[in-house]
Design a protein around this motif. Sequence first.
Motif, PDB file in Angstrom:
ATOM      1  N   LYS A 199      -5.105   4.080  -1.425  1.00 55.33           N
ATOM      2  CA  LYS A 199      -3.689   4.418  -1.490  1.00 55.33           C
ATOM      3  C   LYS A 199      -3.472   5.392  -2.647  1.00 55.33           C
ATOM      4  N   GLN A 225       3.993   5.240  -3.379  1.00 51.86           N
ATOM      5  CA  GLN A 225       2.832   5.538  -2.558  1.00 51.86           C
ATOM      6  C   GLN A 225       3.248   6.633  -1.592  1.00 51.86           C
ATOM      7  N   THR A 283      -2.086   7.394   2.462  1.00 56.32           N
ATOM      8  CA  THR A 283      -3.247   6.512   2.480  1.00 56.32           C
ATOM      9  C   THR A 283      -4.379   7.243   3.186  1.00 56.32           C
ATOM     10  N   THR A 310       3.085   8.224   4.068  1.00 52.10           N
ATOM     11  CA  THR A 310       4.027   7.116   4.028  1.00 52.10           C
ATOM     12  C   THR A 310       5.393   7.530   4.550  1.00 52.10           C
TER      13      THR A 310
END
Length: 79
Positions: free
Chosen positions: A4, A18, A21, A65
Amino acid sequence: SRYKFFRPNPNGDGTTEQFYTVNFKQGRINSIKQFVPDTIVPATSTNPPLEEITFVFHTIGWTYTNGGMTHEDSWGSQR
């Protein structure tokens, strides 16, 4: 393996978020290098330490994200 990635929050409130990923299939870490700035030199004294990590893998996937956009690539895929 799943990694992440975080960044400073764009709204500037001092938090982190975040933002994507990375997922590896059949992968491993190949090398790790650390870079530490010269704290005696004023121009670099406030720079943070950094790391460079290289991977060897069969398949890699990215997921952002915000919006959930994804992409996957494999060394076995035909182009």
